[in-house]
Design a protein around this motif. Structure first.
Motif, short mmCIF file in Angstrom:
data_model
loop_
_atom_site.label_atom_id
_atom_site.label_comp_id
_atom_site.label_asym_id
_atom_site.label_seq_id
_atom_site.Cartn_x
_atom_site.Cartn_y
_atom_site.Cartn_z
N GLY A 20 48.23 36.15 32.36
CA GLY A 20 49.30 36.97 33.21
C GLY A 20 48.53 37.78 34.48
N VAL A 21 47.64 36.75 35.22
CA VAL A 21 46.91 37.16 36.42
C VAL A 21 46.92 36.05 37.56
CG1 VAL A 21 45.50 38.75 35.19
CG2 VAL A 21 44.64 36.35 35.75
N THR A 22 46.69 36.45 38.61
CA THR A 22 46.69 35.36 39.80
C THR A 22 45.30 34.80 39.65
OG1 THR A 22 45.67 36.92 41.26
CG2 THR A 22 48.12 36.96 41.27
N ILE A 23 45.30 33.41 40.29
CA ILE A 23 44.13 32.70 40.29
C ILE A 23 43.10 33.57 40.83
CG2 ILE A 23 42.85 30.91 41.58
CD1 ILE A 23 45.27 29.21 41.15
N SER A 24 43.32 34.41 42.05
CA SER A 24 42.49 35.16 42.69
C SER A 24 41.78 36.39 41.77
CB SER A 24 42.95 36.05 43.93
OG SER A 24 43.22 34.89 44.93
N GLU A 25 42.61 36.90 40.93
CA GLU A 25 42.26 37.98 40.33
C GLU A 25 41.32 37.64 38.99
OE1 GLU A 25 45.91 41.03 40.13
OE2 GLU A 25 46.06 39.34 38.81
N TYR A 26 41.82 36.12 38.32
CA TYR A 26 40.99 35.55 37.57
C TYR A 26 39.69 35.13 38.16
CZ TYR A 26 40.02 32.33 33.61
OH TYR A 26 39.49 31.38 32.49
N VAL A 27 39.36 34.35 38.89
CA VAL A 27 38.22 34.00 39.68
C VAL A 27 37.28 35.22 39.86
CG1 VAL A 27 37.07 32.79 41.61
CG2 VAL A 27 39.14 31.96 40.67
N LEU A 28 37.80 36.39 40.38
CA LEU A 28 37.00 37.58 40.85
C LEU A 28 36.68 38.14 39.41
CD1 LEU A 28 39.02 39.59 43.53
CD2 LEU A 28 36.77 38.67 43.73
N GLU A 29 37.43 38.03 38.15
CA GLU A 29 36.82 38.70 37.06
C GLU A 29 35.58 37.87 36.50
OE1 GLU A 29 35.67 40.71 33.85
OE2 GLU A 29 36.90 41.40 35.75
N LEU A 30 35.87 36.57 36.61
CA LEU A 30 34.70 35.65 36.16
C LEU A 30 33.42 35.88 37.10
CD1 LEU A 30 36.54 32.19 36.02
CD2 LEU A 30 35.64 33.62 34.08
N ILE A 31 33.67 36.11 38.44
CA ILE A 31 32.31 36.57 39.19
C ILE A 31 31.93 37.69 38.54
CG2 ILE A 31 31.86 37.05 41.70
CD1 ILE A 31 33.84 35.07 42.71
N ARG A 32 32.68 38.99 38.56
CA ARG A 32 32.25 40.19 38.20
C ARG A 32 31.26 40.06 36.85
NH1 ARG A 32 37.75 41.88 39.70
NH2 ARG A 32 37.44 42.85 41.63
N ARG A 33 31.91 39.27 35.82
CA ARG A 33 31.48 38.97 34.61
C ARG A 33 29.94 38.56 34.74
NH1 ARG A 33 34.65 35.24 30.90
NH2 ARG A 33 36.24 36.74 31.68
N ASP A 34 30.04 37.37 35.42
CA ASP A 34 28.89 36.63 35.90
C ASP A 34 27.61 37.53 36.25
OD1 ASP A 34 27.08 33.97 35.77
OD2 ASP A 34 27.17 34.84 38.22
#
Length: 71
Positions: A20-34
Motif C-alpha cells: 500500500g505504498v508507492t515505489i518511491s516510498e518502498y525504495v526509500l524504506e529499503l535504503i533507510r533499512r540498509d
C-alpha cells in the motif's frame, strides 16, 4: 522506474501494491533499512576485534549435544 527488467518491475509493482505504498516510498524504506545496518567493513572490523575462543572440536560437539538434550 528506469532501467529495470520488466519482470523485476512487475514484481516491484506487485509488492508495493501489497504494501500500500508507492515505489518511491518502498525504495526509500529499503535504503533507510540498509543504512541502519553496519556496512560489511564495519561488521568485519567489529568481528575482528571480538575475543577469540579456542574450543576443541569435542567441546563444541558436547555443547551442541547438551543443547539438543535440553530441548
Amino acid at each position: 522506474m528506469k532501467n529495470l527488467e520488466p519482470a523485476i518491475h512487475d514484481l516491484l509493482r506487485q509488492r508495493v501494491a501489497e504494501e500500500g505504498v508507492t515505489i518511491s516510498e518502498y525504495v526509500l524504506e529499503l535504503i533507510r533499512r540498509d543504512l541502519r545496518r553496519p556496512s560489511r567493513r564495519e561488521w568485519l572490523d567489529t568481528v575482528t576485534h571480538l575475543p577469540r575462543h579456542d574450543f576443541s572440536r569435542d567441546e563444541v560437539s558436547g555443547a551442541v549435544e547438551a543443547g539438543r538434550v535440553r530441548q
